[in-house]
Design a protein around this motif. Structure first.
Motif, mmCIF file in Angstrom:
data_model
loop_
_atom_site.group_PDB
_atom_site.id
_atom_site.type_symbol
_atom_site.label_atom_id
_atom_site.label_comp_id
_atom_site.label_asym_id
_atom_site.label_seq_id
_atom_site.Cartn_x
_atom_site.Cartn_y
_atom_site.Cartn_z
ATOM 1 N N SER A 1 0.835 -1.199 0.000
ATOM 2 C CA SER A 1 0.000 0.000 0.000
ATOM 3 C C SER A 1 0.867 1.245 0.000
ATOM 4 O O SER A 1 1.855 1.346 0.717
ATOM 5 C CB SER A 1 -0.895 0.006 1.244
ATOM 6 O OG SER A 1 -1.581 1.228 1.358
ATOM 7 N N ALA B 1 -0.667 4.434 0.378
ATOM 8 C CA ALA B 1 -1.801 5.325 0.610
ATOM 9 C C ALA B 1 -1.409 6.663 1.219
ATOM 10 O O ALA B 1 -2.223 7.562 1.324
ATOM 11 C CB ALA B 1 -2.820 4.637 1.519
ATOM 12 N N CYS C 1 5.171 0.237 -8.302
ATOM 13 C CA CYS C 1 4.047 1.170 -8.227
ATOM 14 C C CYS C 1 3.737 1.621 -9.649
ATOM 15 O O CYS C 1 4.338 2.566 -10.171
ATOM 16 C CB CYS C 1 4.393 2.363 -7.344
ATOM 17 S SG CYS C 1 3.001 3.499 -7.078
ATOM 18 N N GLU D 1 -2.882 1.664 -12.120
ATOM 19 C CA GLU D 1 -3.842 2.421 -11.319
ATOM 20 C C GLU D 1 -3.250 2.846 -9.977
ATOM 21 O O GLU D 1 -3.577 3.915 -9.464
ATOM 22 C CB GLU D 1 -5.113 1.598 -11.101
ATOM 23 C CG GLU D 1 -5.915 1.376 -12.378
ATOM 24 C CD GLU D 1 -7.202 0.615 -12.124
ATOM 25 O OE1 GLU D 1 -7.476 0.294 -10.933
ATOM 26 O OE2 GLU D 1 -7.943 0.352 -13.087
ATOM 27 N N ALA D 2 -2.375 2.013 -9.427
ATOM 28 C CA ALA D 2 -1.735 2.380 -8.161
ATOM 29 C C ALA D 2 -0.899 3.646 -8.333
ATOM 30 O O ALA D 2 -0.924 4.551 -7.500
ATOM 31 C CB ALA D 2 -0.868 1.237 -7.655
ATOM 32 N N GLU E 1 -1.334 5.967 -10.548
ATOM 33 C CA GLU E 1 -2.242 7.100 -10.745
ATOM 34 C C GLU E 1 -2.789 7.603 -9.417
ATOM 35 O O GLU E 1 -2.869 8.816 -9.180
ATOM 36 C CB GLU E 1 -3.380 6.689 -11.680
ATOM 37 C CG GLU E 1 -2.924 6.412 -13.101
ATOM 38 C CD GLU E 1 -4.007 5.810 -13.980
ATOM 39 O OE1 GLU E 1 -5.141 5.612 -13.462
ATOM 40 O OE2 GLU E 1 -3.748 5.537 -15.166
ATOM 41 N N ARG E 2 -3.155 6.667 -8.518
ATOM 42 C CA ARG E 2 -3.665 7.069 -7.196
ATOM 43 C C ARG E 2 -2.586 7.793 -6.395
ATOM 44 O O ARG E 2 -2.857 8.804 -5.729
ATOM 45 C CB ARG E 2 -4.143 5.840 -6.422
ATOM 46 C CG ARG E 2 -5.445 5.247 -6.920
ATOM 47 C CD ARG E 2 -6.038 4.285 -5.904
ATOM 48 N NE ARG E 2 -5.122 3.197 -5.586
ATOM 49 C CZ ARG E 2 -5.059 2.049 -6.254
ATOM 50 N NH1 ARG E 2 -5.865 1.846 -7.293
ATOM 51 N NH2 ARG E 2 -4.221 1.104 -5.894
ATOM 52 N N LYS F 1 -2.026 11.287 -7.779
ATOM 53 C CA LYS F 1 -3.153 12.125 -7.344
ATOM 54 C C LYS F 1 -2.950 12.587 -5.906
ATOM 55 O O LYS F 1 -3.121 13.776 -5.577
ATOM 56 C CB LYS F 1 -4.457 11.345 -7.477
ATOM 57 C CG LYS F 1 -5.700 12.084 -6.996
ATOM 58 C CD LYS F 1 -6.929 11.208 -7.228
ATOM 59 C CE LYS F 1 -8.192 11.905 -6.751
ATOM 60 N NZ LYS F 1 -8.231 12.050 -5.279
ATOM 61 N N GLY F 2 -2.537 11.649 -5.042
ATOM 62 C CA GLY F 2 -2.306 12.011 -3.646
ATOM 63 C C GLY F 2 -1.154 12.987 -3.477
ATOM 64 O O GLY F 2 -1.227 13.921 -2.665
ATOM 65 N N SER G 1 -5.362 11.208 -15.847
ATOM 66 C CA SER G 1 -5.572 10.064 -14.962
ATOM 67 C C SER G 1 -5.429 10.436 -13.492
ATOM 68 O O SER G 1 -5.993 9.773 -12.625
ATOM 69 C CB SER G 1 -4.599 8.934 -15.310
ATOM 70 O OG SER G 1 -3.258 9.347 -15.087
ATOM 71 N N TYR G 2 -4.657 11.488 -13.184
ATOM 72 C CA TYR G 2 -4.500 11.890 -11.782
ATOM 73 C C TYR G 2 -4.873 13.351 -11.539
ATOM 74 O O TYR G 2 -4.766 13.828 -10.411
ATOM 75 C CB TYR G 2 -3.065 11.636 -11.307
ATOM 76 C CG TYR G 2 -2.001 12.322 -12.134
ATOM 77 C CD1 TYR G 2 -1.653 13.640 -11.886
ATOM 78 C CD2 TYR G 2 -1.344 11.647 -13.146
ATOM 79 C CE1 TYR G 2 -0.679 14.274 -12.642
ATOM 80 C CE2 TYR G 2 -0.373 12.270 -13.908
ATOM 81 C CZ TYR G 2 -0.043 13.582 -13.646
ATOM 82 O OH TYR G 2 0.912 14.208 -14.409
ATOM 83 N N HIS H 1 -9.839 15.248 -11.378
ATOM 84 C CA HIS H 1 -10.713 15.636 -10.273
ATOM 85 C C HIS H 1 -10.513 17.083 -9.824
ATOM 86 O O HIS H 1 -11.336 17.633 -9.091
ATOM 87 C CB HIS H 1 -10.445 14.726 -9.074
ATOM 88 C CG HIS H 1 -9.088 14.935 -8.476
ATOM 89 N ND1 HIS H 1 -7.924 14.557 -9.125
ATOM 90 C CD2 HIS H 1 -8.698 15.526 -7.304
ATOM 91 C CE1 HIS H 1 -6.891 14.877 -8.371
ATOM 92 N NE2 HIS H 1 -7.327 15.474 -7.278
#
Length: 394
Positions: free
Chosen positions: A2, A4, A97, A100-101, A103-104, A107-108, A133-134, A137
């Protein structure tokens, strides 16, 4: 594994290399322009650098590059302040990494850094649709897509790039293009598209006209010299260069720039072809000043269909006649000038160089014609017009 968060932000230095810490310049009273780029800030000084350093006069400019792998266990964001107050942001992602990981995580990293700066007024400037992709939003006041190349035609382009560009064109408030051919393609897809072809820092390249002492690695090369600077990749016609060099062994070919996406072993090797490697933007006029003719031997393929080479006006600003293959935007902009000659075969290229050597001998006419062509073709002028379009969209 992770990733995160929470994420780390190293400001003014890199964990992987020595760097001089520098103060991060950020004014909370002015809007922030976040530029999302597929190009490295420190690779080749071109359109993004010219424009972002000028936009930094009015905005906080953050230049976000594509990620680089790190040996660290956790991702982090390198913040590398660059010249002219542009902050360069480089996501550092651990091995594994991806997808999609990744990209997340990106984004973070972006969200965290914008929160850290307390950005309230945001503009987004895309050079690559893949950044959606990131960044999709985010809620900017204006979204600008500066389409400087048809990236989907480049070697190694991700297959999803075309779909991402469609999404970006739906999201964008403004579309700028790097040339007229590209504009003709994109205006069918967006009703607020505007052509901004290659510009030039005239003062910078005009220093080549002084013809001072050659750089050390060029000084021993004979004449006449035919020179090129830029990225040597799939857009470069290596077969044409090899053929012309074989036909005219008395001509010296000086090729300045990094070799990318092609095997260096495939490059033509002859005694009159000289590969001098990458040079900085500040060094280019000193090389240009020692050439008799500047050449643009671009391959005629999908990757060059829409290009508008920045080097054309740069060569002219330096007082050098130009020979180019028939790149569409070069032909339409410079083909009738008399000092930018177009050649579509090896023999035609040889003849065009011979005529250009005569142009170079008539230096007074050459410089007068070049100055007439350049006119208001400056990055300052382009930047001013772009600012007007952005102001109308805000």
């Amino acid at each position: 594994m992770s990733w995160a968060g929470p994420y780390q932000y190293d400001i003014g230095k890199s964990r992987d290399a020595e760097a001089t810490p520098a103060e991060v310049v950020f004014d909370p009273k002015v809007p922030t322009l976040l530029c999302l780029s597929h190009l490295r800030w420190s690779f080749v000084y071109q359109r993004p650098q010219h424009l972002m350093t000028r936009f930094a006069r009015d905005f906080n400019v953050l230049f976000l590059e594509e990620p680089i792998a790190t040996e660290a266990d956790q991702p982090w964001l390198e913040v590398r302040p660059a010249e002219n107050d542009v902050q360069v942001l480089i996501p550092r992602l651990p091995d594994g990494c991806t997808g999609e990981a990744a990209e997340r995580v990106q984004k973070g990293l972006v969200d965290g850094y914008l929160d850290r700066l307390e950005v309230k007024d945001l503009l987004l400037w895309f050079y690559t649709p893949m950044a959606l992709s990131y960044a999709e939003h985010l809620k900017p006041r204006v979204v600008i897509y500066d389409c400087m190349d048809e990236l989907s035609a480049f070697r190694g382009a991700p297959p999803e790039l075309i779909e991402r560009e469609k999404q970006l064109l739906e999201r964008a408030d403004l579309v700028f293009t790097g040339g007229y051919s590209l504009w003709e393609a994109k205006r069918e897809l967006h009703d607020n598209a505007h052509p901004f072809p290659s510009s030039v820092d005239v003062e910078h390249f005009a220093s080549a006209r002084d013809r001072r002492a050659d750089p050390e690695d060029q000084a021993a090369i004979g004449r006449p010299r035919l020179g090129f600077y830029g990225v040597i990749d799939e857009r470069f016609d290596i077969e044409l260069v090899g053929s012309v060099a074989e036909l005219r062994p008395d001509w010296q070919f000086v090729l300045v720039g990094p070799v990318v996406k092609i095997d260096p072993a495939d490059l033509p090797r002859r005694n009159n072809i000289h590969y001098l490697g990458a040079k900085t933007y500040d060094e280019l006029p000193s090389y240009l000043g020692g050439w008799d003719v500047a050449i643009m031997p671009f391959a005629m393929n999908e990757s060059t269909r829409f290009i508008s080479p920045t080097k054309t006006p740069e060569y002219l600003a330096g007082g050098c006649p130009v020979v180019s293959t028939p790149i569409r935007d070069v032909v339409r902009t410079y083909g009738d000038t008399g000092i930018v000659r177009i050649a579509d075969t090896t023999q035609a290229f040889v003849e065009a160089v011979e005529a250009s050597l005569d142009d170079a001998a008539d230096r007074e006419r050459l410089l007068e014609t070049a100055d007439q062509i350049l006119g208001e073709m400056s990055w300052d002028h382009t930047w001013t017009l772009m600012k007007e379009k952005i102001s109308c969209a805000m």
